[in-house]
Design a protein around this motif. Structure first.
Motif, PDB file in Angstrom:
ATOM      1  N   MET A 156      53.235  16.264 113.219  1.00 48.66           N
ATOM      2  CA  MET A 156      53.001  15.254 114.251  1.00 48.66           C
ATOM      3  C   MET A 156      52.214  15.831 115.414  1.00 48.66           C
ATOM      4  SD  MET A 156      54.116  12.290 113.243  1.00 48.66           S
ATOM      5  CE  MET A 156      53.405  12.804 111.671  1.00 48.66           C
TER       6      MET A 156
ATOM      7  N   TYR B 155      57.819  18.178 109.984  1.00 46.89           N
ATOM      8  CA  TYR B 155      57.396  16.909 110.581  1.00 46.89           C
ATOM      9  C   TYR B 155      56.917  17.115 112.015  1.00 46.89           C
ATOM     10  CZ  TYR B 155      59.674  14.435 106.697  1.00 46.89           C
ATOM     11  OH  TYR B 155      60.026  13.968 105.464  1.00 46.89           O
ATOM     12  N   TYR B 156      57.638  17.936 112.769  1.00 50.68           N
ATOM     13  CA  TYR B 156      57.254  18.183 114.162  1.00 50.68           C
ATOM     14  C   TYR B 156      55.881  18.864 114.226  1.00 50.68           C
ATOM     15  CZ  TYR B 156      57.206  20.040 118.904  1.00 50.68           C
ATOM     16  OH  TYR B 156      56.848  20.354 120.187  1.00 50.68           O
TER      17      TYR B 156
ATOM     18  N   PHE C 248      52.045  10.500 108.992  1.00 49.02           N
ATOM     19  CA  PHE C 248      52.429  11.705 108.246  1.00 49.02           C
ATOM     20  C   PHE C 248      51.756  11.730 106.885  1.00 49.02           C
ATOM     21  CE2 PHE C 248      55.344  13.527 105.058  1.00 49.02           C
ATOM     22  CZ  PHE C 248      55.285  14.860 105.447  1.00 49.02           C
TER      23      PHE C 248
ATOM     24  N   ARG D 126      57.634  14.286 119.870  1.00 49.16           N
ATOM     25  CA  ARG D 126      59.045  14.346 119.487  1.00 49.16           C
ATOM     26  C   ARG D 126      59.539  12.975 119.018  1.00 49.16           C
ATOM     27  NH1 ARG D 126      62.443  18.609 121.643  1.00 49.16           N
ATOM     28  NH2 ARG D 126      61.133  20.347 122.320  1.00 49.16           N
TER      29      ARG D 126
ATOM     30  N   TYR E  39      66.643  23.625 116.385  1.00 47.85           N
ATOM     31  CA  TYR E  39      66.465  22.307 115.773  1.00 47.85           C
ATOM     32  C   TYR E  39      67.804  21.602 115.606  1.00 47.85           C
ATOM     33  CZ  TYR E  39      61.483  22.651 114.959  1.00 47.85           C
ATOM     34  OH  TYR E  39      60.128  22.724 115.140  1.00 47.85           O
TER      35      TYR E  39
ATOM     36  N   THR F 286      58.246  12.364 115.585  1.00 45.76           N
ATOM     37  CA  THR F 286      59.011  13.164 114.618  1.00 45.76           C
ATOM     38  C   THR F 286      60.305  12.454 114.244  1.00 45.76           C
ATOM     39  OG1 THR F 286      58.104  15.214 115.532  1.00 45.76           O
ATOM     40  CG2 THR F 286      60.122  15.398 114.210  1.00 45.76           C
TER      41      THR F 286
END
Length: 217
Positions: A106, A102-103, A182, A119, A44, A122
């Motif tokens: 999503m 978040y990834y 989100f 991506r 990350y 995100t």
């Protein structure tokens, strides 16, 4: 009336803080970006650095906002999923754990989309949350009074900055729209717990509707 007052607050915050304003404070500091070493989120870390996102924000903020002293932006491994502004140390912190969350979220919100789309979504949520925390920082640093909940005020500040100052207004709107996804996901995943009513933030579903109102209204 609440949204009108918040809109006045956001415009005043930007007007007072932009360097071009005649009453801006003397600029004696800068935003400074630091990537903290991480043992568990090296993938990350490499991904986030490849965006160039935080570097671009650091440059834009230093060109457009005055600070009485330095403020540090940390991207770090925190041991938990979070992002915050720390008023005593004048630090904004975004955690790799939160970016990972978040990834994953999503992926569930946009399960019918490509990985490139996910991506991008995100990054949009990170963008939104970064300026949410930036709103807290600027309110503290410049001692700006807020009307109503400060959490609502900085949500609107983030929406305003992203839609007003993005190079592409459509992309700025999409950033906020992705953030609404989100909050909607969190609402359906976790519902409304008793502790939600004691939280400083509005309910997830309220944030979903508020952010959509800022975009479409």
């Amino acid at each position: 009336m609440r949204y009108l007052l918040l809109s006045v607050l956001v415009v005043c915050m930007v007007g007072v803080l932009m360097i071009s304003n005649a009453f801006a404070v003397q600029d004696r500091g800068d935003f400074r970006l630091i990537y903290e070493p991480t043992n568990n989120y090296a993938e990350y870390e490499a991904w986030v650095k490849s965006w160039g996102y935080f570097e671009n924000q650091e440059n834009w903020l230093n060109q457009n906002f005055s600070l009485p002293y330095d403020v540090t932006i940390f991207v770090a491994e925190c041991g938990h999923e979070n992002a915050w502004y720390h008023p005593q140390s004048k630090q904004i912190v975004l955690c790799y754990e939160l970016i990972q969350q978040y990834y994953f979220n999503m992926n569930k919100v946009w399960s019918n989309q490509s990985d490139d789309w996910i991506r991008g979504a995100t990054i949009d949520v990170v963008d939104y949350v970064f300026y949410h925390e930036m709103g807290h920082a600027l309110i503290d640093i410049h001692n700006i009074p807020t009307t109503g909940s400060q959490e609502d005020a900085v949500d609107q500040f983030s929406s305003y900055v992203l839609m007003e100052f993005s190079d592409d207004p459509v992309a700025g709107q999409q950033t906020v729209i992705d953030a609404t996804g989100f909050w909607l996901y969190r609402h359906f995943a976790y519902g409304i717990q008793p502790g939600s009513f004691a939280d400083m933030h509005s309910l997830d579903i309220q944030r979903f509707y508020n952010l959509n109102c800022y975009v479409y209204g």
